[in-house]
Write a protein that holds these residues in place. Structure first.
Motif, mmCIF file in Angstrom:
data_model
loop_
_atom_site.group_PDB
_atom_site.id
_atom_site.type_symbol
_atom_site.label_atom_id
_atom_site.label_comp_id
_atom_site.label_asym_id
_atom_site.label_seq_id
_atom_site.Cartn_x
_atom_site.Cartn_y
_atom_site.Cartn_z
ATOM 1 N N GLU A 1 13.937 0.813 10.796
ATOM 2 C CA GLU A 1 14.392 2.209 10.615
ATOM 3 C C GLU A 1 13.592 2.999 9.828
ATOM 4 O O GLU A 1 13.319 4.296 9.913
ATOM 5 N N ARG A 2 12.785 2.348 8.760
ATOM 6 C CA ARG A 2 11.929 3.152 7.955
ATOM 7 C C ARG A 2 10.392 3.003 8.422
ATOM 8 O O ARG A 2 9.536 3.229 7.509
ATOM 9 N N ARG A 3 10.038 2.422 9.611
ATOM 10 C CA ARG A 3 8.800 2.166 9.666
ATOM 11 C C ARG A 3 7.780 3.366 9.655
ATOM 12 O O ARG A 3 6.528 2.980 9.573
ATOM 13 N N GLN A 4 8.238 4.454 9.797
ATOM 14 C CA GLN A 4 7.296 5.583 9.710
ATOM 15 C C GLN A 4 7.292 6.265 8.251
ATOM 16 O O GLN A 4 6.462 7.152 8.090
ATOM 17 N N ASN A 5 7.994 5.837 7.295
ATOM 18 C CA ASN A 5 7.807 6.067 5.898
ATOM 19 C C ASN A 5 6.874 5.340 5.180
ATOM 20 O O ASN A 5 6.344 4.405 5.553
ATOM 21 N N MET A 6 6.225 6.452 4.358
ATOM 22 C CA MET A 6 5.102 5.799 3.347
ATOM 23 C C MET A 6 5.639 4.698 2.351
ATOM 24 O O MET A 6 6.839 4.721 2.217
ATOM 25 N N GLY A 7 4.842 3.796 2.012
ATOM 26 C CA GLY A 7 5.304 2.613 1.212
ATOM 27 C C GLY A 7 5.891 3.229 -0.146
ATOM 28 O O GLY A 7 6.887 2.529 -0.623
ATOM 29 N N ASN B 1 1.427 -0.736 6.932
ATOM 30 C CA ASN B 1 1.084 -2.027 6.024
ATOM 31 C C ASN B 1 1.471 -3.406 6.639
ATOM 32 O O ASN B 1 0.500 -4.273 6.473
ATOM 33 N N LEU B 2 2.275 -3.455 7.817
ATOM 34 C CA LEU B 2 2.415 -4.634 8.482
ATOM 35 C C LEU B 2 1.206 -4.843 9.454
ATOM 36 O O LEU B 2 0.760 -5.973 9.267
ATOM 37 N N ARG B 3 0.609 -3.791 9.958
ATOM 38 C CA ARG B 3 -0.322 -4.252 11.191
ATOM 39 C C ARG B 3 -1.640 -4.283 10.431
ATOM 40 O O ARG B 3 -2.613 -5.203 10.813
ATOM 41 N N ALA B 4 -1.843 -3.967 8.948
ATOM 42 C CA ALA B 4 -3.051 -4.226 8.387
ATOM 43 C C ALA B 4 -3.011 -5.863 7.948
ATOM 44 O O ALA B 4 -4.282 -6.208 7.911
ATOM 45 N N PHE C 1 0.904 -1.041 -0.029
ATOM 46 C CA PHE C 1 -0.088 0.093 0.162
ATOM 47 C C PHE C 1 0.879 1.059 -0.107
ATOM 48 O O PHE C 1 1.622 1.567 1.052
ATOM 49 N N PRO C 2 0.858 2.086 -0.912
ATOM 50 C CA PRO C 2 2.071 3.176 -1.062
ATOM 51 C C PRO C 2 1.612 4.481 -0.218
ATOM 52 O O PRO C 2 2.498 4.989 0.081
ATOM 53 N N ASN C 3 0.340 4.253 0.237
ATOM 54 C CA ASN C 3 -0.012 5.727 0.956
ATOM 55 C C ASN C 3 -0.137 5.216 2.394
ATOM 56 O O ASN C 3 -0.979 6.009 3.527
ATOM 57 N N LEU C 4 0.260 4.054 2.866
ATOM 58 C CA LEU C 4 0.561 3.723 4.170
ATOM 59 C C LEU C 4 1.970 3.579 4.660
ATOM 60 O O LEU C 4 2.674 3.231 3.866
ATOM 61 N N THR C 5 2.038 3.787 6.049
ATOM 62 C CA THR C 5 3.439 3.719 6.516
ATOM 63 C C THR C 5 4.043 2.148 6.436
ATOM 64 O O THR C 5 3.324 1.279 6.331
#
Length: 236
Positions: free
Chosen positions: A128-134, A99-102, A91-95
């Motif tokens: 490290e990138r967990r808050q970056n968008m897809g 994406n993982l929690r979904a 999902f490009p517009n989720l962090t």
């Protein structure tokens, strides 16, 4: 070893054009298996038919002993069959974390399920990138995320379509390391990829297909001993 996935005489077509004629193989519990062949020979169509994304024209597909050909993709996924698709499709517009929690579930009912912490331990770059968008991730990071997302469902069987396609060599090595770790944890895996030298060290059994038909099956020792098969059917 009990069979998780059993494919027998699978046939598939797109309109009047038949693509699969007789695909047959099994993937056992705790086993790593491959599906190999050149581009356009039916590998992705086979995966789509197994997952219910393309209806089979003939043959049977059994998962956990139940026939699943004809079932919906959602129902098949809920049984514990997870796909890492070609092209990743995150999902490009989720962090990363969203994406993982979904996809968090425990479909195989394992005692120690995959969690965010376990995925981050497997792929520190994702933490490290967990808050970056897809859409802000590199191709390699997207592939790590796609694998982590599938693992968050805690599947019985993990299917990877073109596991390392288009990735830089260092990232590719990271994916191979991940798959070796999963094998060590007894995760059943089905891999589509072209790097036979790595797959003979990773997988237990192999199926080679050409033009929608199985042309060879055997174990890693047999495949490693006949590199002519690689050249003829995989093109490496």
């Amino acid at each position: 070893m009990s069979a998780l996935l059993e494919v027998e005489h699978l046939q598939c077509a797109y309109g009047s054009s038949q693509v699969l004629f007789d695909i047959h193989f099994t993937v056992g519990e705790r086993e790593v298996a491959t599906l190999l062949g050149r581009n356009g020979m039916g590998k992705t169509t086979t995966v789509r038919a197994i997952l219910g994304l393309t209806p089979p024209r003939g043959g049977t597909v059994r998962f956990l002993g139940e026939r699943i050909d004809g079932r919906s993709p959602d129902r098949i996924a809920r049984m514990g069959l997870a796909l890492v698709p070609e092209g990743r499709q995150i999902f490009p517009n989720l962090t990363v974390e969203e994406n993982l929690r979904a996809f968090a579930a425990n479909r195989a009912g394992v005692a120690q399920p995959w969690t965010l912490e376990r995925v981050y331990a497997l792929f520190p770059r994702l933490k490290e990138r967990r808050q970056n968008m897809g859409h802000q991730l590199s191709g390699g990071e997207q592939q790590m995320l796609a694998i982590g997302r599938a693992l968050m469902t805690n599947p019985h069987l993990l299917v990877l379509d073109e596991a390392t396609e288009g990735l830089a060599p260092l990232v590719r090595e990271e994916i191979w390391r991940c798959l070796a770790t999963l094998r060590g944890q007894r995760q059943a895996i089905m891999v589509i990829d072209k790097y036979v030298k790595r797959l003979v060290r990773l997988a237990d059994r192999h199926t080679l297909i050409e033009r929608g038909r199985v042309v060879w099956q055997g174990d890693s020792q047999q495949l490693a001993a006949d590199e002519g098969l690689w050249v003829r059917y995989v093109g490496v």
